[in-house]
Design a protein around this motif. Structure first.
Motif, mmCIF file in Angstrom:
data_model
loop_
_atom_site.group_PDB
_atom_site.id
_atom_site.type_symbol
_atom_site.label_atom_id
_atom_site.label_comp_id
_atom_site.label_asym_id
_atom_site.label_seq_id
_atom_site.Cartn_x
_atom_site.Cartn_y
_atom_site.Cartn_z
ATOM 1 N N PHE A 72 47.593 22.616 48.745
ATOM 2 C CA PHE A 72 47.576 23.936 48.113
ATOM 3 C C PHE A 72 47.024 23.841 46.687
ATOM 4 O O PHE A 72 47.546 23.094 45.861
ATOM 5 N N LYS A 73 45.985 24.598 46.399
ATOM 6 C CA LYS A 73 45.315 24.521 45.098
ATOM 7 C C LYS A 73 45.799 25.578 44.107
ATOM 8 O O LYS A 73 45.346 25.613 42.966
ATOM 9 N N GLY A 74 46.709 26.428 44.535
ATOM 10 C CA GLY A 74 47.145 27.518 43.673
ATOM 11 C C GLY A 74 46.317 28.766 43.915
ATOM 12 O O GLY A 74 45.358 28.760 44.699
ATOM 13 N N LEU A 75 46.664 29.838 43.242
ATOM 14 C CA LEU A 75 45.996 31.126 43.423
ATOM 15 C C LEU A 75 44.981 31.386 42.322
ATOM 16 O O LEU A 75 45.085 30.857 41.213
ATOM 17 N N ASP A 76 44.005 32.218 42.654
ATOM 18 C CA ASP A 76 43.029 32.620 41.644
ATOM 19 C C ASP A 76 43.743 33.270 40.455
ATOM 20 O O ASP A 76 44.722 34.008 40.629
ATOM 21 N N HIS A 77 43.247 32.979 39.270
ATOM 22 C CA HIS A 77 43.734 33.582 38.022
ATOM 23 C C HIS A 77 45.123 33.092 37.621
ATOM 24 O O HIS A 77 45.779 33.690 36.779
ATOM 25 N N ARG A 78 45.592 32.017 38.233
ATOM 26 C CA ARG A 78 46.895 31.447 37.904
ATOM 27 C C ARG A 78 46.708 29.957 37.615
ATOM 28 O O ARG A 78 46.786 29.139 38.518
ATOM 29 N N CYS A 79 46.446 29.626 36.366
ATOM 30 C CA CYS A 79 46.137 28.237 35.965
ATOM 31 C C CYS A 79 45.086 27.631 36.893
ATOM 32 O O CYS A 79 45.246 26.521 37.418
ATOM 33 N N GLN A 80 44.013 28.377 37.096
ATOM 34 C CA GLN A 80 42.936 28.003 38.008
ATOM 35 C C GLN A 80 41.835 27.247 37.248
ATOM 36 O O GLN A 80 41.303 27.742 36.260
ATOM 37 N N TRP A 81 41.532 26.060 37.717
ATOM 38 C CA TRP A 81 40.442 25.285 37.123
ATOM 39 C C TRP A 81 39.133 26.026 37.358
ATOM 40 O O TRP A 81 38.814 26.420 38.478
ATOM 41 N N ILE A 82 38.354 26.228 36.275
ATOM 42 C CA ILE A 82 37.085 26.949 36.386
ATOM 43 C C ILE A 82 35.893 26.006 36.277
ATOM 44 O O ILE A 82 34.998 26.000 37.126
ATOM 45 N N ALA A 83 35.850 25.204 35.222
ATOM 46 C CA ALA A 83 34.699 24.316 35.012
ATOM 47 C C ALA A 83 35.025 23.316 33.910
ATOM 48 O O ALA A 83 35.986 23.475 33.150
ATOM 49 N N GLU A 84 34.180 22.289 33.855
ATOM 50 C CA GLU A 84 34.235 21.350 32.741
ATOM 51 C C GLU A 84 32.857 21.322 32.095
ATOM 52 O O GLU A 84 31.839 21.145 32.782
ATOM 53 N N LYS A 85 32.805 21.530 30.791
ATOM 54 C CA LYS A 85 31.553 21.557 30.046
ATOM 55 C C LYS A 85 31.651 20.542 28.904
ATOM 56 O O LYS A 85 32.498 20.705 28.006
ATOM 57 N N ASN A 86 30.817 19.503 28.968
ATOM 58 C CA ASN A 86 30.806 18.480 27.922
ATOM 59 C C ASN A 86 32.204 17.934 27.630
ATOM 60 O O ASN A 86 32.600 17.757 26.478
ATOM 61 N N GLY A 87 32.957 17.709 28.705
ATOM 62 C CA GLY A 87 34.286 17.134 28.575
ATOM 63 C C GLY A 87 35.378 18.129 28.240
ATOM 64 O O GLY A 87 36.546 17.764 28.097
ATOM 65 N N ILE A 88 35.019 19.421 28.122
ATOM 66 C CA ILE A 88 35.995 20.480 27.818
ATOM 67 C C ILE A 88 36.303 21.241 29.109
ATOM 68 O O ILE A 88 35.394 21.738 29.774
ATOM 69 N N THR A 89 37.583 21.315 29.470
ATOM 70 C CA THR A 89 37.999 21.971 30.703
ATOM 71 C C THR A 89 38.428 23.408 30.421
ATOM 72 O O THR A 89 39.155 23.670 29.457
ATOM 73 N N PHE A 90 37.982 24.335 31.282
ATOM 74 C CA PHE A 90 38.300 25.759 31.142
ATOM 75 C C PHE A 90 39.238 26.176 32.277
ATOM 76 O O PHE A 90 38.943 25.933 33.459
ATOM 77 N N ILE A 91 40.360 26.799 31.916
ATOM 78 C CA ILE A 91 41.393 27.163 32.884
ATOM 79 C C ILE A 91 41.662 28.662 32.794
ATOM 80 O O ILE A 91 41.906 29.212 31.709
ATOM 81 N N ASN A 92 41.651 29.330 33.944
ATOM 82 C CA ASN A 92 41.834 30.768 34.041
ATOM 83 C C ASN A 92 43.267 31.096 34.472
ATOM 84 O O ASN A 92 43.650 30.880 35.613
ATOM 85 N N ASP A 93 44.034 31.624 33.536
ATOM 86 C CA ASP A 93 45.398 32.071 33.842
ATOM 87 C C ASP A 93 45.522 33.556 33.500
ATOM 88 O O ASP A 93 46.481 33.993 32.870
#
Length: 451
Positions: free
Chosen positions: A305-326
């Motif tokens: 189970f990866k979790g639900l959209d918009h709930r601590c959801q991994w979006i992308a990594e850019k130049n070592g910076i991770t973006f999380i959608n909550d």
């Protein structure tokens, strides 16, 4: 078999949204005469309702007091509070006011698993459904998520109904009689609806009325309550559990989700991130245990189970910076859960950048000072109540006011260092700038993609 409603009076449905339409469909199948009213001139599903019930036009714009006072019963949609003057007047005339969940409970032909909480209820509800299915049980999932509860009654009888329930839905629920019920956590929310925190908490605890099994969070006393005779209670928490309870134990250099002293899943095997999601997983495991579905198959579903959209959801990594959608974090409690869940996963030189803001719903942001410390590199604020939040953020934290999601994301990216995480966790409603939290999360992902 469902019981046919027999009455010489008319039932009045108040509220024409997803819930109101589901009630109309249910009553029509029961051959129960009804009227439908809404305080809005053009409620969102008006045209769909008229297409289905062309001979029963809705009353829109003002509630018909005379019809309410003489109704056999009022079925109230959760978007309208019991404090509405027209409803108070009808109640004085002895008219019963219930919601769709109470109606569902009176007609449900399978055991109910009921889930509420200020945060995490959608995740746990979905997870319980997937774990139960993997275990070989048949379930129907709905309520405050996905399908309206009454729509589930038109489907083949399952082994269990799994319902997510909001405080608004529970306000008008008299006795759910759930097979198992849980309050995951309680934090301040919807203070624009309730006149006190006590009233909000009281609405939540109605989920336990008539429950056979109660699942409580031992780390949150507000999830407890008087225990009726004959009711079984199981607890969960992210600390070490007592015998037969659910929690986290250490074995060597690894942590495990466990029942008592028995390790069940290594924390490293989970795809969900954050301490709050460990709590959600443990709550789901406890519910599965009373359903008779906690086995190797349901545990495998939990691992995947990866979790639900918009709930601590991994979006992308850019130049070592991770973006999380909550983006679903529409209150302080949810934002706090995301922050406290993610901070322990950071290495010593890594920090969090937090994007917040929107409509506060009357929230008290003084709690922010307790959850923001020097591990937060910066706070980016946007929306209607950005200034209000800024006043609560410690002066030692780098804070920026931004005008849009794109500018907030861009500023966070400029300030972040490799290894940092940029977390969108607004602690506010979204309707000042977006169509909803989903739109807000989508625009966050688009902005990240454009970096």
């Amino acid at each position: 078999m469902m019981t046919t409603i027999a009455t010489s009076k008319v039932t009045v449905i108040v509220g024409l949204g997803i819930t109101g339409l589901s009630v109309a469909r249910f009553l029509a199948k029961q051959n129960c005469p009804f009227l439908l009213m809404d305080t809005r001139e053009n409620p969102p599903l008006k045209e769909e309702y008229i297409a289905e019930f062309p001979l029963n036009m809705p009353i829109c714009g003002e509630l018909d007091q005379a019809a309410l006072n003489t109704a056999d019963q009022i079925i109230l949609s959760p978007g309208i509070g019991l404090s509405h003057s027209a409803l108070s007047e009808a109640s004085k005339h002895g008219v019963e006011i219930i919601g769709d969940i109470e109606l569902f409970a009176r007609h449900a032909d399978a055991p109910i698993i009921a889930i509420t909480g200020s945060n995490g209820k959608s995740t746990v509800t979905t997870l319980v459904g997937e774990m139960a299915t993997a275990a070989g049980l048949t379930v129907e999932v709905g309520g405050n998520i996905g399908i309206a509860a009454l729509e589930l009654l038109s489907k083949p009888k399952p082994d269990f109904y799994v319902l997510e329930l909001s405080s608004f839905q529970l306000e008008t629920t008299q006795k759910l009689n759930a097979f198992a019920a849980t309050i995951l956590n309680v934090s301040r929310d919807h203070m624009d609806r309730y006149d006190s925190y006590v009233a909000y908490h009281s609405a939540k605890t109605r989920i336990y009325f008539g429950a056979k099994n109660r699942i409580v969070n031992r780390e949150d006393p507000l999830t407890f309550g008087p225990l009726a005779q004959g009711v079984s209670e199981i607890n969960f928490g992210v600390n070490a559990p007592d015998l037969k309870q659910f929690g986290i134990i250490q074995r060597g250099d690894k942590k495990y989700l466990a029942q008592g002293a028995k390790p069940l899943i290594s924390v490293d095997e989970l795809k969900m991130v954050g301490t709050h999601n460990l709590s959600n997983a443990l709550a789901a495991m406890a519910l599965l245990s009373v359903m008779g579905g906690l086995n190797e198959h349901s545990l495998e579903a939990l691992k995947q189970f990866k979790g639900l959209d918009h709930r601590c959801q991994w979006i992308a990594e850019k130049n070592g910076i991770t973006f999380i959608n909550d983006s679903k974090a529409t209150n302080i409690g949810a934002c706090s859960a995301a922050i406290t869940g993610l901070l322990p996963t950071l290495k010593a030189d890594e920090k969090l950048l937090l994007i917040m803001g929107g409509q506060s719903k009357g929230a008290d942001f003084s709690e922010i000072e307790k959850i923001i410390d020097d591990r937060i590199r910066a706070v980016l604020l946007m929306g209607e109540d950005a200034e209000l939040i800024k006043q609560a953020v410690p002066s030692s934290i780098d804070t920026h006011l931004t005008q849009s999601m794109a500018s907030a994301v861009e500023k966070a990216y400029q300030l972040a260092l490799p290894g940092d995480r940029v977390l969108l966790s607004p602690a506010c409603a979204s309707f000042d700038m977006f169509e909803g939290f989903e739109d807000r999360g989508h625009q966050f992902a688009v902005a990240v993609g454009g970096l």
